[in-house]
Write an enzyme that holds these catalytic residues in place. Structure first.
Site, mmCIF file in Angstrom:
data_model
loop_
_atom_site.group_PDB
_atom_site.id
_atom_site.type_symbol
_atom_site.label_atom_id
_atom_site.label_comp_id
_atom_site.label_asym_id
_atom_site.label_seq_id
_atom_site.Cartn_x
_atom_site.Cartn_y
_atom_site.Cartn_z
ATOM 1 N N LYS A 277 0.824 -1.200 0.000
ATOM 2 C CA LYS A 277 0.000 0.000 0.000
ATOM 3 C C LYS A 277 0.858 1.249 0.000
ATOM 4 C CE LYS A 277 -3.032 -2.386 3.225
ATOM 5 N NZ LYS A 277 -3.447 -2.416 4.648
ATOM 6 N N GLY A 278 2.151 1.068 0.343
ATOM 7 C CA GLY A 278 3.018 2.221 0.552
ATOM 8 C C GLY A 278 3.174 3.130 -0.647
ATOM 9 N N ASP B 122 14.427 -1.509 0.415
ATOM 10 C CA ASP B 122 15.189 -1.696 1.647
ATOM 11 C C ASP B 122 16.179 -2.846 1.406
ATOM 12 O OD1 ASP B 122 15.959 -1.692 4.309
ATOM 13 O OD2 ASP B 122 14.128 -2.552 5.072
ATOM 14 N N LYS C 103 17.028 2.757 0.356
ATOM 15 C CA LYS C 103 17.853 2.566 1.563
ATOM 16 C C LYS C 103 19.002 1.648 1.173
ATOM 17 C CE LYS C 103 14.818 2.160 5.357
ATOM 18 N NZ LYS C 103 14.328 1.296 6.462
ATOM 19 N N VAL D 275 11.608 4.820 8.396
ATOM 20 C CA VAL D 275 10.904 6.062 8.049
ATOM 21 C C VAL D 275 9.404 5.836 7.887
ATOM 22 C CG1 VAL D 275 12.879 7.256 7.026
ATOM 23 C CG2 VAL D 275 11.510 5.737 5.597
HETATM 24 P P1 IMP Z 1 12.444 -4.905 1.235
HETATM 25 O O1 IMP Z 1 11.941 -6.189 0.688
HETATM 26 O O2 IMP Z 1 13.315 -5.124 2.432
HETATM 27 O O3 IMP Z 1 13.162 -4.064 0.188
HETATM 28 O O4 IMP Z 1 11.222 -4.096 1.820
HETATM 29 C C1 IMP Z 1 10.313 -3.441 1.035
HETATM 30 C C2 IMP Z 1 9.083 -3.047 1.790
HETATM 31 O O5 IMP Z 1 9.315 -2.938 3.195
HETATM 32 C C3 IMP Z 1 8.650 -1.663 1.358
HETATM 33 O O6 IMP Z 1 7.821 -1.721 0.234
HETATM 34 C C4 IMP Z 1 7.953 -1.156 2.606
HETATM 35 O O7 IMP Z 1 6.614 -1.544 2.608
HETATM 36 C C5 IMP Z 1 8.670 -1.829 3.752
HETATM 37 N N1 IMP Z 1 9.669 -0.933 4.354
HETATM 38 C C6 IMP Z 1 11.012 -0.988 4.230
HETATM 39 N N2 IMP Z 1 11.622 -0.024 4.924
HETATM 40 C C7 IMP Z 1 10.635 0.699 5.507
HETATM 41 C C8 IMP Z 1 10.637 1.875 6.339
HETATM 42 O O8 IMP Z 1 11.661 2.471 6.693
HETATM 43 N N3 IMP Z 1 9.402 2.323 6.718
HETATM 44 C C9 IMP Z 1 8.245 1.722 6.362
HETATM 45 N N4 IMP Z 1 8.203 0.629 5.579
HETATM 46 C C10 IMP Z 1 9.389 0.119 5.142
#
Ligand code: IMP
Length: 177
Positions: free
Chosen positions: A43-44, A103, A131, A153
């Site tokens: 949803k972000g 992330d 990130k 964040v």
């Molecule tokens: P990844 O698979 O670790 O790259 O994470 C991706 C998902 O994690 C993003 O689409 C966000 O929904 C969530 N996410 C990662 N970092 C943050 C943060 O700092 N704040 C809020 N949601 C995050």
């Protein structure tokens, strides 16, 4: 509503809007004469998508996917679950994934491979936030809004336990929250 536990505002609303305009300009230029499908990862990414598409100067379609890679807190589970799939067939189409934040990259890597298996004509990625330090898998990012430090964040679509998505800015949340 209780206020969020904000350590500091990392990116103001004005800075976000300005950067979104720049990204839209670049994307409009790169996709001139094409009709890309913007795929938003719920949803972000909803605030980013809605601002980005208003600034785009090329015809485009949108579609949504819902995945979950996080538990209910700030730690990644490493497990990606598809909660809702696309409604459009993307075979032979120019696809642009619209992400809120990358992330570890695990979520996007999974989505990217899943979509590539459907044989789109092209597949690119735009993310508002990167990130970088936290990356665990290398995912090619074609357009990046802001590279941010390793901190949790909230705001502009990003949540903590499903709250604070409505904040117009991106803020670092205090870890004791
Ligand atoms: P990844 O698979 O670790 O790259 O994470 C991706 C998902 O994690 C993003 O689409 C966000 O929904 C969530 N996410 C990662 N970092 C943050 C943060 O700092 N704040 C809020 N949601 C995050």
């Amino acid at each position: 509503m209780n206020g969020p536990n904000i350590e500091k505002i990392l990116i103001t609303g004005d800075e976000i809007q300005e950067r979104v305009r720049q990204l839209a300009q670049q994307i409009s230029y790169d996709y001139e004469g094409k009709v890309p499908i913007l795929i938003n990862v719920l949803k972000g990414g909803v605030l980013f998508l809605s601002d980005l598409m208003r600034e785009l100067r090329v015809l485009h379609e949108i579609d949504f996917m819902s995945v979950s890679s996080y538990n209910d807190g700030t730690d990644t589970s490493g497990v990606v679950r598809i909660l809702a799939d696309l409604s459009i067939n993307i075979e032979g189409k120019d696809v642009l994934i619209v992400e809120d934040i990358v992330d570890t990259g695990l979520t996007l890597d999974y989505i990217r491979h899943m979509l590539l298996a459907r044989h789109p004509k092209s597949l690119r990625i735009v993310t508002l936030l990167d990130k970088k330090e936290r990356r665990r898998v290398d995912v090619p990012l074609d357009y990046v809004g802001f590279t941010i430090p390793d901190a949790f964040v909230i705001g502009y679509g990003l949540d903590y336990r499903q709250k604070y998505r409505n904040l117009p800015y991106v803020a670092i949340m205090r870890p004791d929250e």
